[in-house]
Design an enzyme around this catalytic site. Sequence first.
Site, PDB file in Angstrom:
ATOM      1  N   SER A   1       0.824  -1.219   0.000  1.00  0.00           N
ATOM      2  CA  SER A   1       0.000   0.000   0.000  1.00  0.00           C
ATOM      3  C   SER A   1       0.859   1.270   0.000  1.00  0.00           C
ATOM      4  O   SER A   1       1.849   1.375   0.727  1.00  0.00           O
ATOM      5  CB  SER A   1      -0.901   0.014   1.235  1.00  0.00           C
ATOM      6  OG  SER A   1      -1.591   1.250   1.286  1.00  0.00           O
TER       7      SER A   1
ATOM      8  N   LYS B   1     -13.636  -4.236   2.740  1.00  0.00           N
ATOM      9  CA  LYS B   1     -14.530  -3.077   2.624  1.00  0.00           C
ATOM     10  C   LYS B   1     -15.991  -3.409   2.970  1.00  0.00           C
ATOM     11  O   LYS B   1     -16.678  -2.613   3.595  1.00  0.00           O
ATOM     12  CB  LYS B   1     -14.444  -2.472   1.220  1.00  0.00           C
ATOM     13  CG  LYS B   1     -13.114  -1.769   0.966  1.00  0.00           C
ATOM     14  CD  LYS B   1     -13.056  -1.176  -0.429  1.00  0.00           C
ATOM     15  CE  LYS B   1     -11.675  -0.616  -0.701  1.00  0.00           C
ATOM     16  NZ  LYS B   1     -11.563   0.012  -2.010  1.00  0.00           N
TER      17      LYS B   1
ATOM     18  N   GLY C   1     -16.535  -3.715 -14.452  1.00  0.00           N
ATOM     19  CA  GLY C   1     -16.534  -4.185 -13.077  1.00  0.00           C
ATOM     20  C   GLY C   1     -17.764  -3.689 -12.337  1.00  0.00           C
ATOM     21  O   GLY C   1     -18.361  -2.661 -12.695  1.00  0.00           O
ATOM     22  N   ALA C   2     -18.136  -4.458 -11.314  1.00  0.00           N
ATOM     23  CA  ALA C   2     -19.267  -4.063 -10.468  1.00  0.00           C
ATOM     24  C   ALA C   2     -18.947  -4.415  -9.012  1.00  0.00           C
ATOM     25  O   ALA C   2     -19.843  -4.625  -8.205  1.00  0.00           O
ATOM     26  CB  ALA C   2     -20.546  -4.754 -10.930  1.00  0.00           C
TER      27      ALA C   2
ATOM     28  N   GLY D   1      -4.120   4.488 -12.025  1.00  0.00           N
ATOM     29  CA  GLY D   1      -4.735   4.206 -10.726  1.00  0.00           C
ATOM     30  C   GLY D   1      -4.175   5.048  -9.592  1.00  0.00           C
ATOM     31  O   GLY D   1      -4.831   5.222  -8.563  1.00  0.00           O
TER      32      GLY D   1
END
Length: 283
Positions: free
Chosen positions: A22, A73, A134-135, A246
């Site tokens: 990260s 998440k 994407g979803a 990104g």
Amino acid sequence: MRRPISARTRIAVVIGHPVRHSLSPVIHNAWIEAADLDAVYVAFEPAAERFDAFIEGLRGGQVIGLNVTTPFKARAFALADIPDAEAKLVQAANLLRFPEDGRIEAGSTDGRGQIAALTAAGFDLAEGPVVVLGAGGAARSIVHALRGHGVKQIRVVNRTLGSALRLVDVDPERIAAYRWTELPAAMADAAAVINATSLGMEGQASLSLDLNAAPAGALIADIVYHPLTTPLLEAARARGHRTVDGQAMLIGQAAPSFEALFGRPPPAVDVRALCEAALADPR
Ligand code: NAP
């Protein structure tokens, strides 16, 4: 220069599994230092089965808050007492806060991050249809943010059609669902195409997408930032498309998170350069 860490130093966190890649600590610690805050931002990587107990133990403000990343998440959202409107729409949270009253507040800033990235690249959200691949959690956040910023037609293309159809239910006039095989039709007159799947991410399958189906003027964005130049962005640049990577979204979602955690907007620091240096020299 960084303040010395003491017993009063406040702690903020990114939590995920894995999380060692990260860049959030690089970004937030640079802002903390520039704002001269007595705080530090670190990474936690609990085992998935210990996540709920871990979060429960933070009630009351042991840490100020967490940025939440894959795969936590949806669990983060489920554990929150006070989700904000964005988190409710997305049914996932990338931000948890722990006020002293013991409750857990949740928010979702991913979509705002992508809007910031698109507008910083000069993209006009009224330009035309936007295709979202994407979803999943990030894609849902982006779709709702695009909707909230007036994009008139959002085409969601997903392997599992049912997840895309659930987004259509929210706003059938502006959101349409497409099967993966219908991708060329979805892209035909698109102003922008955003990869919000995990395809192309290091360790994942690559994204196979024929950009011949997209107009030459379409902007191509990839929210994957490991690697920063994904094969999709490489192909798009070779064809002369405008592109957004990104990292732009990562920094874009970090800014409202920092404000929610520390009560002030981030100071002006070239965090992109710091992220690129960290990627070039991972220690
Ligand atoms: P997620 O909730 O797990 O969703 C994954 C999405 O990818 C789903 O739509 C899934 O389709 C699709 N997918 C996965 N494997 C596939 C395959 N083999 N073929 C076709 N589709 C496939 O993950 P997420 O949290 O949305 O994250 C997605 C990516 O975005 C990750 O790489 C993450 O690192 C990145 N991300 C970047 C930022 C940033 O700030 N730049 C922020 C958040 C996330 P199904 O529904 O069919 O499973």
